[in-house]
Design a protein around this motif. Structure first.
Motif, PDB file in Angstrom:
ATOM      1  N   ASN A 139      40.926  46.030  34.904  1.00  0.00           N
ATOM      2  CA  ASN A 139      39.373  45.449  35.020  1.00  0.00           C
ATOM      3  C   ASN A 139      39.142  45.613  36.408  1.00  0.00           C
ATOM      4  O   ASN A 139      39.927  44.967  37.020  1.00  0.00           O
ATOM      5  N   LYS A 140      37.956  46.270  36.721  1.00  0.00           N
ATOM      6  CA  LYS A 140      37.754  46.466  38.292  1.00  0.00           C
ATOM      7  C   LYS A 140      37.636  45.126  39.178  1.00  0.00           C
ATOM      8  O   LYS A 140      38.210  45.236  40.190  1.00  0.00           O
ATOM      9  N   TRP A 141      37.056  44.238  38.274  1.00  0.00           N
ATOM     10  CA  TRP A 141      36.874  43.010  39.013  1.00  0.00           C
ATOM     11  C   TRP A 141      38.187  42.187  39.290  1.00  0.00           C
ATOM     12  O   TRP A 141      38.365  41.692  40.237  1.00  0.00           O
ATOM     13  N   SER A 142      39.225  42.391  38.000  1.00  0.00           N
ATOM     14  CA  SER A 142      40.371  41.785  38.365  1.00  0.00           C
ATOM     15  C   SER A 142      41.236  42.378  39.518  1.00  0.00           C
ATOM     16  O   SER A 142      41.799  41.678  40.264  1.00  0.00           O
ATOM     17  N   LEU A 143      41.086  43.562  39.529  1.00  0.00           N
ATOM     18  CA  LEU A 143      41.891  44.279  40.459  1.00  0.00           C
ATOM     19  C   LEU A 143      41.517  43.999  41.910  1.00  0.00           C
ATOM     20  O   LEU A 143      42.120  43.843  42.781  1.00  0.00           O
ATOM     21  N   LEU A 144      39.802  44.043  42.058  1.00  0.00           N
ATOM     22  CA  LEU A 144      39.384  43.468  43.355  1.00  0.00           C
ATOM     23  C   LEU A 144      39.898  42.235  43.769  1.00  0.00           C
ATOM     24  O   LEU A 144      40.217  41.824  44.962  1.00  0.00           O
ATOM     25  N   GLY A 145      39.957  41.387  42.837  1.00  0.00           N
ATOM     26  CA  GLY A 145      40.464  39.916  43.081  1.00  0.00           C
ATOM     27  C   GLY A 145      41.962  39.922  43.530  1.00  0.00           C
ATOM     28  O   GLY A 145      42.386  39.282  44.507  1.00  0.00           O
ATOM     29  N   VAL A 234      33.440  37.943  38.858  1.00  0.00           N
ATOM     30  CA  VAL A 234      33.440  37.412  37.361  1.00  0.00           C
ATOM     31  C   VAL A 234      34.304  36.420  37.132  1.00  0.00           C
ATOM     32  O   VAL A 234      34.113  35.443  36.655  1.00  0.00           O
ATOM     33  N   GLY A 235      35.605  36.376  38.038  1.00  0.00           N
ATOM     34  CA  GLY A 235      36.358  35.431  37.761  1.00  0.00           C
ATOM     35  C   GLY A 235      37.476  35.637  38.770  1.00  0.00           C
ATOM     36  O   GLY A 235      37.827  34.998  39.962  1.00  0.00           O
ATOM     37  N   GLY A 236      38.439  36.626  38.894  1.00  0.00           N
ATOM     38  CA  GLY A 236      39.154  37.259  39.818  1.00  0.00           C
ATOM     39  C   GLY A 236      40.382  37.774  39.161  1.00  0.00           C
ATOM     40  O   GLY A 236      40.141  38.403  38.172  1.00  0.00           O
ATOM     41  N   TYR A 237      41.709  37.939  39.720  1.00  0.00           N
ATOM     42  CA  TYR A 237      42.587  38.602  39.206  1.00  0.00           C
ATOM     43  C   TYR A 237      43.046  37.917  37.830  1.00  0.00           C
ATOM     44  O   TYR A 237      43.736  38.536  36.934  1.00  0.00           O
ATOM     45  N   HIS A 238      42.526  36.590  37.438  1.00  0.00           N
ATOM     46  CA  HIS A 238      42.975  36.157  36.026  1.00  0.00           C
ATOM     47  C   HIS A 238      42.083  36.185  35.187  1.00  0.00           C
ATOM     48  O   HIS A 238      41.935  35.643  33.998  1.00  0.00           O
ATOM     49  N   THR A 239      40.725  36.956  35.272  1.00  0.00           N
ATOM     50  CA  THR A 239      39.651  37.113  34.461  1.00  0.00           C
ATOM     51  C   THR A 239      40.036  37.382  33.106  1.00  0.00           C
ATOM     52  O   THR A 239      39.660  37.064  31.859  1.00  0.00           O
ATOM     53  N   GLU A 240      41.232  38.390  32.979  1.00  0.00           N
ATOM     54  CA  GLU A 240      41.445  38.922  31.527  1.00  0.00           C
ATOM     55  C   GLU A 240      42.764  38.053  31.051  1.00  0.00           C
ATOM     56  O   GLU A 240      43.275  38.642  30.224  1.00  0.00           O
TER      57      GLU A 240
END
Ligand code: SF4
Ligand code: SF4
Ligand code: SF4
Ligand code: SF4
Lengths: 351, 138, 490
Positions: A139-145, A234-240
């Protein structure tokens, strides 16, 4: 008596693990109550007396949540990441001296003469957990986090290391036992006050300040909690992550916090020593337990400041974080080390 | 260059500490009850005169003033000689109502009023549409 | 032609006109109660005071003739003070109970009171209370609200010609009443309600029905006789609450009849036909089998008639007509009530020539009956009984509908857009004032479905018709506006 020693060690070791894990739920409720108090609220006070059983309820809830893995996630890494975050700080507890001796048993799980170095190396493993967690979620957002987390941790590790170096220089040792022992000669012998050398007082004060700031950043605590962010990520590295895996990330953070507080206590605040309460020569049961109490009290004071800071300050922007790390704290900590060295030279090679 | 004003950081922390030990604003609701101040605008009621008759004359002023358009009146002839018109049906949809009090303000007969009752329990939407009977018996 | 100076502007006035008429014609606002363009001037309300150059006091403009070089001022502090004082006298006994008065919102007294008075009364004594009673089957009076303008009295004398109303008592006790045992009950009685500048006379059918500012008004045309009086339909909650006339000098002047006004109840009748059976396509399929006949009422709009004509050509079907004639022609001032009780007979004649009776002996029959009060006349029932296939579009359930294989419920005139041609050949628009019952579609829609053409709105159908029907040449909805337009060849 090898067996008896092993037995004692085992008890101390289990107690250490117990403390490491047991402090986490306590910290969550403390965090929430303090947050509420600062905001003129009461916080969670319905589960158990004064809401003390709230962490239990939270734990049960986390257990019964659905364990969810995104469709295209890397299942193995996704599984490993939370452990990588949780386990290293827990291992770091092994070299923390919780108290004075009881009889001949040192209240430290592993008496390692390079304890501080060991600690630094295990602590730096946690960053893999964050980066891998972000990557594995696909997930790109998690990755960015995750990327933010690793960049931040690496940047501040330098300052952290240099601040620890100040304490090491003052103690002339990397053995936790020695570092603490050198600080048991009265309150002025604490490293924060220069380790017995009043000329080094500024170095000590600056050192603990730098160490603490870097610790905040290392633990992703506010005002440096950029890896987690609802607005941008959206959340961070732990979004998923959900259920216990998410709880592991969460607990890992708290374990790291407790660990860091213990390090600060050990390196700068005299460890288990407090004048008038504990006596380094007292190896009785009472003295031992008192020394553990003093250590815990200091650790908790530091933890409280963590929470206090979190609910006081707004967060940084990412560029400000990097500016502060590289242009502010790093030169400052270098200068601090140099200053201490100069002081050392002028005071006869011994700071 | 960024301004690292360390002093203000400590000032901020002092301020939050004051709140930490200060008085709490939370009301522990079911145990502690909230007593609204005078003039609090809660549920409506329709007032009665000395003879127990409704005061409302179905003039629609409240419905006209209402910004939420939640008052619905049907007028009819009055059985009493001292007035022409009374409401045959009077409904307020309290789910639409914004409790602004304009209806009370607009009423020429002082017939409608917002009471301090602020807890409202209903299990269906229909229950929140108060009819003439319900409004009169409050 | 005398020239007067109105508020500093020179205007020319036709000889014999009063100052008030000159002001009204030239757009200068002068408040008034007793003066009405359709009635003789009375000069008793004194509200129309203006300043004129050849008098030192203010003059009632409704009685003041225009003379050459007269200077008239309708605004300014002196005039305003005059109006204010007149109003104060009027309000001495007026209850100003606007909140429960059905006139509120469209009341001249309310408007002028709001505009000229500060809302404070200096009157300290007891007000005179006058009677509240029914004056006739449709009219009720609240005597206390009456300002004795005598508009209603003059209407009954001059227009209705019956003279039921009169002013009784004197001074501040004067009030409108009827003679004992003679209620006001003439075919145009409800016009007094519109005429009354205050809420003294109220339509009993509209009483307490709606506050006018909540209601929606639609400009339309009355369909209850071939005259086609211009009306405003007041609707609230999808119900027609009342109809009031609009001014149209070429059709109804200021008035309309009570029968037309009150002929709206059938719209909300419980016997209203709301469910359809079969579809317009079924009708088309049956009609193409041959030996088919169409029965059309003259209540249908121009658009519908034209579509039916095209269907008749396609099906090669003869078209017979349902009409309704009752009573005789009556004239009330500028209003003529026609005996032909359907709105569009004139156009049917233009389109189909002389109107033929219901075709007999057809195997299939399609009846399009929009006349509310006509339910299966004998010749139609006979033709229907002889037919194998019957398709009906009607407003209400009835014997014919029960027999029919295809039922297409009809829209009432207030539920659709369209046009009527009145008895003088004037084409006027009707507009949708309320929604038809849920499942009911406009005739124009399903007639086009039967024809199998691209579905157009009523306006589109009218444009098509205007291209082919000489009587409509050059007309469109824009040209008709809200006053209608005379048809071609008239
Ligand atoms: S309180 Fe306001 S919104 Fe509610 S009914 Fe009255 S006027 Fe309407
Ligand atoms: S404003 Fe007052 S009197 Fe008028 S309808 Fe509303 S409640 Fe009744
Ligand atoms: S007649 Fe006009 S002014 Fe008088 S009460 Fe009715 S609305 Fe008000
Ligand atoms: S009832 Fe109305 S129209 Fe008739 S005199 Fe009185 S105010 Fe005028």
């Amino acid at each position: 008596m090898v067996t008896k020693d092993v037995l004692y060690k085992l008890v101390v070791f289990l107690a250490t693990v117990g403390i490491a894990v047991g402090l986490v739920p306590i910290m969550t409720i403390v965090e929430r109550r303090v947050a509420a108090f600062i905001q003129n609220r009461w916080g969670p006070n319905r589960v158990g007396p004064w809401g003390l059983l709230q962490p239990v309820a939270d734990g049960i809830k986390a257990f019964f949540k659905e364990e969810f893995v995104p469709a295209r996630a890397d299942r193995l890494l996704h599984f490993i990441a939370p452990m990588l975050v949780f386990v290293p700080p827990a291992i770091g507890f092994a070299v923390i001296p919780w108290g004075n001796q009881i009889g001949s048993v040192k209240l430290q799980a592993v008496n390692l003469n390079i304890g501080v170095l060991f600690m630094m190396s295990v602590l730096s493993i946690a960053v893999y957990g964050l980066a891998i967690g972000g990557w594995a979620s696909n997930n790109k957002w998690s990755l960015l986090g995750g990327l933010r987390a690793s960049a931040q941790l690496i940047s501040y590790e330098l300052t952290l290391g240099l601040a620890i170096l100040v304490a090491i220089m003052m103690a002339e040792s990397v053995d936790p036992q020695v570092i603490v022992a050198k600080q048991t000669r009265g309150i002025l012998s604490w490293n924060v006050f220069g380790g017995g050398n009043l000329l080094a007082l500024p170095c000590g004060l600056l050192g603990i300040l730098l160490l603490y700031t870097a610790a905040l950043a290392e633990n992703n605590r506010l005002p440096f909690d950029l890896p987690e962010c609802e607005q941008e990520l959206v959340g961070g590295y732990h979004t998923e992550y959900s259920s216990m895996k998410f709880a592991m990330f969460f607990m890992g953070e708290y374990v790291a916090m407790v660990n860091m507080s213990a390090i600060v206590t050990m390196l700068y605040l005299g460890g288990w020593y407090f004048p008038g309460i504990t006596n380094p020569a007292d190896h009785s049961w009472l003295g031992g337990i008192l020394s553990v109490g003093v250590f815990m009290a200091k650790t908790f004071a530091i933890l409280f400041v963590y929470v206090w800071i979190r609910w006081t300050f707004p967060r940084f922007k990412y560029n400000q974080l990097m500016n502060l790390g590289w242009k502010g704290l790093l030169p400052l900590s270098l200068a601090n080390v140099a200053l201490l060295a100069v002081v050392g030279v002028f005071t006869g090679g011994k700071p | 260059m960024t301004n690292y004003n360390i002093g203000s950081l400590f000032k901020g922390m002092f301020r939050t500490f004051q709140h930490l030990v200060g008085k709490k604003a939370t009301l522990e609701y079911p145990e502690e009850k909230y007593i609204p101040r005078k003039g609090y605008r809660g549920e409506h009621r329709l007032k009665k005169d000395e003879q127990g008759r409704m005061k409302c004359v179905a003039c629609f002023m409240c419905a006209t003033a209402c910004p939420a358009e939640c008052i619905r009146i049907v007028a009819g002839p009055s059985p009493w000689p001292d007035r022409d018109k009374i409401p045959v049906s009077f409904e307020i949809d309290l789910l639409k109502c914004i409790y602004c009090g304009m209806c009370e303000e607009a009423c020429p007969c002082d017939a409608i009023e917002l009471t301090p009752t602020f807890t409202q329990i209903a299990t269906t939407r229909e229950e929140k549409i108060y009819d003439l009977q319900k409004l009169m018996n409050r | 032609m005398p020239k007067i100076k109105l508020n500093g502007k020179e205007v020319e006035v036709a000889p014999g006109k009063t100052v008030l008429q000159a002001c009204v014609d030239n757009g200068a606002f002068v408040p008034h109660y007793c003066w009405h363009p359709g009635l003789s001037p009375a000069g008793n309300c004194r509200m129309c005071l203006v300043k004129v150059s050849n008098s030192r006091k203010l003059e009632a403009s409704c009685m003041y003739p225009c003379s050459d070089n007269l200077e008239v001022t309708t605004e300014g502090p002196e005039v305003a003070k005059g109006r204010q004082d007149v109003l104060e006298f009027m309000l001495i006994n007026h209850p100003l109970d606007c909140p429960i008065c059905d006139k509120a919102g469209e009341c001249d007294l309310q408007d002028y009171t709001y505009a000229y008075r500060g809302g404070v009364s200096r009157f300290r004594d007891k007000k005179v209370i006058k009677h509240t009673k029914d004056l006739g089957p449709n009219v009720r009076i609240w005597g206390s609200r009456c300002i004795a303008c005598t508009r209603c009295v003059r209407f009954c004398e001059e227009v209705a010609g019956t003279g039921e109303l009169c002013l009784v008592n004197r001074g501040d006790h004067s009030v409108v009443d009827v003679f004992p045992t003679i209620p006001i009950d003439n075919p145009v009685s409800l016009n007094v309600v519109d005429l009354c500048p205050v809420g003294a006379l109220i339509d009993r059918n509209f009483l307490y029905q709606a506050r006018v500012w909540f209601a929606r008004e639609t400009e339309s045309v009355c369909a209850s006789c071939a005259r086609g009086c211009n009306v405003k339909i007041t609707a609230l909650d999808n119900r027609i609450k009342r109809m009031v006339p609009r001014v149209n000098a070429d059709v109804n002047t200021w008035w309309m009849c009570d029968e037309g006004r009150l002929n709206t109840r059938y719209l909300a009748d419980d016997r209203r036909l709301t469910a359809s059976k079969g579809s317009a396509r079924d009708l088309d399929a049956a009609a193409r089998k041959g030996n088919f006949g169409i029965v059309l009422s003259t209540y249908q709009t121009i658009e519908e008639m034209w579509l039916v004509k095209r269907l008749a050509e396609a099906w090669k079907a003869p078209v017979g007509f349902l009409t309704l004639t009752r009573g005789e022609r009556k004239k009330f001032g500028g209003l003529v009530i026609e005996p032909d009780k359907t709105p569009n007979r004139r156009f049917a004649e233009k389109l189909f020539g002389e109107l033929k009776p219901v075709p007999a002996g057809c195997k299939g029959l399609f009846v399009l009956n929009g006349i509310p009060e006509l339910e299966g006349p004998p010749e139609l029932m006979a033709a229907a009984n002889g037919a194998e296939f019957l398709a009906v579009s009607d407003l209400r359930k009835g014997p014919l509908v029960e027999k029919a294989q295809v039922v297409l419920p009809a829209c009432a005139w207030a539920e659709k857009d369209g046009t009527f041609m009145n008895v003088d050949g004037r084409v006027q628009r009707i507009r949708k004032a309320i929604e038809p019952p849920a499942a009911v579609r406009a005739e124009v829609a399903w007639l086009q479905e039967a024809l199998g053409t691209e579905p157009l709105s009523a306006e589109g159908v009218f444009l098509q018709a205007a291209k082919e029907v000489p009587a409509l040449a050059g007309l469109d909805y824009g040209k008709l506006g809200n006053q209608g337009a005379a048809s071609n060849g008239h």
